[in-house]
Design an enzyme around this catalytic site. Structure first.
Site, short mmCIF file in Angstrom:
data_model
loop_
_atom_site.label_atom_id
_atom_site.label_comp_id
_atom_site.label_asym_id
_atom_site.label_seq_id
_atom_site.Cartn_x
_atom_site.Cartn_y
_atom_site.Cartn_z
N GLU A 1 12.58 22.67 36.98
CA GLU A 1 12.65 21.96 35.70
C GLU A 1 11.37 21.18 35.44
OE1 GLU A 1 16.19 19.57 35.61
OE2 GLU A 1 17.35 21.12 36.65
N LYS B 1 9.52 17.72 34.79
CA LYS B 1 9.80 16.33 35.13
C LYS B 1 9.33 15.46 33.97
CE LYS B 1 9.65 13.01 38.87
NZ LYS B 1 9.39 11.84 38.05
N ASP C 1 8.65 12.30 31.63
CA ASP C 1 8.18 10.96 31.96
C ASP C 1 8.76 9.97 30.96
OD1 ASP C 1 6.85 9.20 33.48
OD2 ASP C 1 4.85 9.66 32.72
N TYR D 1 19.64 16.39 32.42
CA TYR D 1 19.25 17.14 33.61
C TYR D 1 20.31 17.14 34.71
CZ TYR D 1 17.39 12.54 35.12
OH TYR D 1 17.24 11.22 35.43
N LYS E 1 4.96 17.09 41.90
CA LYS E 1 4.23 16.39 40.84
C LYS E 1 2.81 16.89 40.66
CE LYS E 1 5.85 11.76 40.50
NZ LYS E 1 5.64 10.43 41.01
N CYS F 1 -36.38 1.42 51.00
CA CYS F 1 -35.89 2.70 50.50
C CYS F 1 -35.28 3.48 51.67
CB CYS F 1 -37.02 3.50 49.87
SG CYS F 1 -36.57 5.20 49.52
N CYS G 1 -37.69 6.80 52.35
CA CYS G 1 -39.08 6.77 52.82
C CYS G 1 -39.40 5.45 53.52
CB CYS G 1 -40.03 7.01 51.66
SG CYS G 1 -40.10 5.63 50.51
N CYS H 1 -37.31 2.11 44.55
CA CYS H 1 -38.29 2.36 45.60
C CYS H 1 -39.66 2.30 44.92
CB CYS H 1 -38.06 3.74 46.20
SG CYS H 1 -39.43 4.24 47.25
N CYS I 1 -42.77 8.62 47.32
CA CYS I 1 -41.48 8.74 48.04
C CYS I 1 -40.97 10.18 47.95
CB CYS I 1 -40.44 7.78 47.44
SG CYS I 1 -38.79 8.01 48.13
S1 IVH Z 1 16.92 14.98 38.68
C1 IVH Z 1 18.00 12.07 42.27
N1 IVH Z 1 15.49 16.19 36.88
O1 IVH Z 1 12.47 11.51 37.64
C2 IVH Z 1 17.46 11.85 40.92
N2 IVH Z 1 15.03 13.92 37.32
O2 IVH Z 1 11.31 10.36 40.03
C3 IVH Z 1 17.86 13.00 40.09
N3 IVH Z 1 13.26 12.98 35.93
O3 IVH Z 1 14.89 9.06 38.08
C4 IVH Z 1 16.94 13.25 39.07
N4 IVH Z 1 12.85 14.79 34.78
O4 IVH Z 1 14.49 9.84 35.69
C5 IVH Z 1 15.71 15.04 37.54
N5 IVH Z 1 14.34 17.40 35.28
C6 IVH Z 1 14.56 16.26 35.93
C7 IVH Z 1 13.82 15.09 35.65
C8 IVH Z 1 14.09 13.93 36.38
C9 IVH Z 1 12.54 13.52 34.95
C10 IVH Z 1 13.14 11.58 36.40
C11 IVH Z 1 14.44 10.88 36.60
C12 IVH Z 1 14.39 10.33 38.00
C13 IVH Z 1 12.93 10.36 38.28
C14 IVH Z 1 12.66 10.46 39.77
#
Ligand code: IVH
Length: 713
Positions: free
Chosen positions: A122, A124, A126, A255, A346, A440, A443, A458, A463
């Site tokens: 998946e 991740k 932010d 998720y 990551k 220097c 040299c 220098c 040099c």
């Molecule tokens: S599963 C055990 N899936 O990342 C935690 N987390 O660094 C289960 N996050 O607190 C999280 N995308 O807020 C999961 N596809 C994803 C995610 C995700 C972002 C975040 C989540 C978690 C943090 C951990």
């Protein structure tokens, strides 16, 4: 590191990490970048691994971040919201799979559970983790993660997020059958959706588009702008006025699904099906998510996502790789603060922390000594970094850098990494002050610092290092452009005594080259043919190649265009060039556009120096011919923005601030700090400051990044 040293270091690291984490998670204030904080945590983690008896229950490695804010009601999670372990490389991921292998083998589960090597990958996101609780199909509560056990009840704010259904959608039988459920299971699930308890976990996010639109709006109104999308989300959800949350137009992606009274793997068997089910229940899910049948497929997924990252409408900081078979989740279980059955894979951070082992001084072509920090190797932005420029001695003072200090370094794109900040709290008293160079390093010649100058230099005109750098400069693309003659080769020529200066390159012979190590006949022929074909040089490039202090490409082109007309167009003799420059007084030079007193003095001095005149004579004798045919025309075209005043505000995504300034100046424009009626354009990037409002007030033309790039092109 001895145990005592490790103990002290661990204590310092914990204090520092706690300070920044409290600021970030409790006060919503970012006092260090997440990447640099991760880097500190990694060091702590490594030390604790090495000395396990230094682990204490209150170590930042042992707990989930944050504490609930007191202004919200607390909400106890039905199951803890734990965090994730991080991996940054294929090696880390392989080690993870191997650990799981060994763990399962140890429990006698290895062979029977081959399926655990199928992963659901998946994005991740932010943003901010949220737990949604639905009873009898209705949203009854939304909570933040808090400390993992107890979160904040933010239901009112959550309700403003349009992508969160207030009532779960009831999927049709046909839709449920796609989840590989038999008729009884389908009925059970339907009953649970409409009459039981389901929790949906996911990430609340702010898209990049909303972020920049909001910041534009706040900037115009003179309000504080949002630091980044994640802060935008946290600040929106953890605040008491839900109208503000609504204005922030957050989105939510699911998720994870928790079905009350059912074990993981019951009813819904895989993470892929659970993702599908979340979608059927009315949630956004990520269309990029994929099943990968091996780590190799996971690596391909990761690479594809990383490459396309910029184009995504939201920020991500990596991928999350989850064991697809949900029955495996309780078997693999949780270790410490995070589960074994998933891993945050990551993207490499662009900031990291490391220690400065030494500072060495590098000699440049003008003799300037530039300090370079030698670092304990650390991975930043996908590369291992072991040195970083410190620019000049004043920078060392500004940073208050000492040998042994822990520093935050940053690398963006292919730019040379730089030291951003010293973490002074981590000092243990053994750090040493850094003195300016006395001699220097190449040299041994005397070092001077001229009044008003930042650089130490220098002072030895002969040099070796200065000479080497100067030849490298002469050969470079913007000057003589002797393609294929890299710094290593030039150094080889110089140390073998084949050349003493750049002019000698044009007198190299085949037998000279063949005498060098690893120089075959063909290579020698190619090098000589290339040099012979480039004996006619453009005047501007030649002047630039001479390496006159303060004369960059731009000034050199300007001098060439001003000088070519009195010297007649077409071919120029080096002798005439010398005569012409020597006939100009400093004040006449100063009359040239963009040439100030320091530059004028430096130009005049160059043409008086005996050593330089000898070199010029040598170029002449080696048959170098100068032409000025196109320099005038080139200059005309270059000066498209002549005299126009620009003011920059906010962050541009495709250029750094200094690159933008250079591009404007190259086209004849000027860059100023304040907006006045004389300003021609204000270039507004992301998060523009008060200059934006000022430009609006004065009716100055505002360019966004695209318009600005169009103007430059
Ligand atoms: S599963 C055990 N899936 O990342 C935690 N987390 O660094 C289960 N996050 O607190 C999280 N995308 O807020 C999961 N596809 C994803 C995610 C995700 C972002 C975040 C989540 C978690 C943090 C951990």
């Amino acid at each position: 590191m001895t145990k005592i040293e490790a103990k002290n270091r661990v204590a310092k690291l914990r204090e520092e990490i706690d300070f920044h984490r409290y600021n970030y998670h409790v006060l919503d204030r970012e006092t260090i970048s997440p990447a640099a904080l991760d880097s500190l945590k990694n060091e702590l983690f490594r030390l604790e691994n090495e000395y396990p008896d230094l682990v204490t229950p209150d170590s930042p490695t042992q707990r989930v971040a944050g504490r609930p804010l007191s202004k919200f009601q607390k909400s106890v999670h039905s199951q803890p919201m734990i965090s994730l372990f991080d991996a940054f490389s294929e090696e880390d991921m392989r080690a993870w799979e191997e650990r799981n292998d060994n763990y399962l083998k140890g429990r006698g589960e290895g062979r029977s559970r081959a399926g655990y090597k199928e992963y659901y990958c998946e994005l991740k996101l932010d943003g901010l983790a949220i737990n949604l609780r639905y009873e009898n199909g209705l949203l009854i509560q939304g909570a933040t993660r808090g400390d993992g056990k107890v979160g904040e009840n933010v239901t009112d704010n959550i309700r403003t997020i349009n992508s969160i259904p207030l009532r779960l959608r009831l999927p049709s039988d046909k839709e449920l059958s796609a989840l590989n459920l038999n008729a009884t299971e389908s009925r059970t699930l339907s009953a649970l959706i409409s009459g039981g308890t389901i929790e949906v976990r996911g990430e609340a996010i702010m898209t990049k588009a909303v972020f920049s639109a909001l910041n534009k709006k706040y900037g115009r109104a003179g309000q504080a702008v949002l630091a980044n999308t994640r802060n935008g989300v946290a600040g929106s959800i953890r605040q008491l006025d839900s109208r503000i949350t609504a204005e922030r137009q957050l989105e939510f992606y699911a998720y994870d699904l928790l079905l009350a009274d059912y074990e993981r793997g019951e009813l819904v068997r895989t993470r892929a099906s659970s993702d599908r089910l979340a979608n059927l229940l009315g949630f956004r899910t990520l269309k990029q998510n994929r099943i990968c049948r091996s780590l190799e497929e996971v690596f391909d997924f990761y690479k594809t996502i990383e490459q396309g990252r910029e184009k995504l409408p939201f920020e991500i900081d990596g991928t999350v790789v989850k064991v697809n078979d949900l029955k495996m989740w309780p078997i693999l279980g949780v270790v410490g603060k995070a589960p074994r059955y998933m891993m945050a894979y990551k993207f490499s951070a662009e900031q990291a922390t490391t220690r400065v082992k030494d500072v060495v001084w590098q000699v440049g072509r003008t003799g300037a000594l530039t300090p370079t920090a030698l670092l304990e190797p650390v991975k930043v932005g996908g590369a291992t970094i072991s040195r970083s420029t410190l620019h000049n001695f004043d920078e060392i003072g500004r940073l208050d850098l000492r040998l042994g200090d822990t520093v935050i370094i940053e690398r963006s794109g292919d730019v040379i990494p730089k030291v951003l900040q010293v973490l002074k709290n981590l000092r243990n008293g053994s750090e040493k002050r850094i003195a300016p160079p006395k001699r220097c390093p190449m040299c041994g010649g005397p070092v001077i610092r001229e009044p008003g100058e930042v650089a130490y230099r220098c002072a030895n005109k002969r040099c070796y290092a200065v000479n080497l750098r100067q030849i490298i400069h002469f050969v470079s693309k913007g000057a003589a452009d002797l393609e294929g003659l890299g710094p290593k080769l030039i150094e080889q020529f110089l140390t073998a005594g084949l050349i003493r200066d750049a002019a000698d390159l044009y007198a190299l012979k085949k037998e000279d080259l063949l005498s060098l190590e690893r120089f075959a006949e063909k290579k020698a022929d190619n090098v000589l043919a290339m040099i012979a074909s480039r004996k006619t040089l453009d005047l501007g490039r030649f002047i630039y190649g001479l390496g006159i202090r303060h004369v960059g490409e731009e000034t050199a082109a300007l001098l060439a265009s001003r000088l070519s007309s009195p010297l007649a167009s077409g071919e120029l003799r080096i002798k005439d060039l010398i005569k012409y420059f020597q006939s100009l007084s400093v004040s006449e030079l100063e009359d040239l556009e963009d040439v100030g007193p320091i530059v004028a003095e430096s130009i005049a001095e160059f043409w008086r120096d005996k050593h330089n005149l000898e070199l010029l004579e040598k170029f002449n004798a080696r048959g170098i011919r100068l032409v000025s045919s196109d320099s005038g025309a080139k200059n005309q075209a270059r000066l498209k923005l002549s005299g126009e005043i620009f003011v920059l505000t906010g962050t541009l995504s495709s250029l750094t601030r200094s690159e933008a300034k250079d591009r404007i100046k190259m086209l004849g424009g000027k860059v100023k700090e304040t907006v006045t009626r004389e300003t021609a354009y204000v270039v507004a990037g992301l998060e523009p400051g008060s200059k934006y409002g000022e430009a609006k007030r004065l009716g100055i033309k505002i360019l966004d990044e695209k318009e600005f790039l169009n103007l430059l092109s």
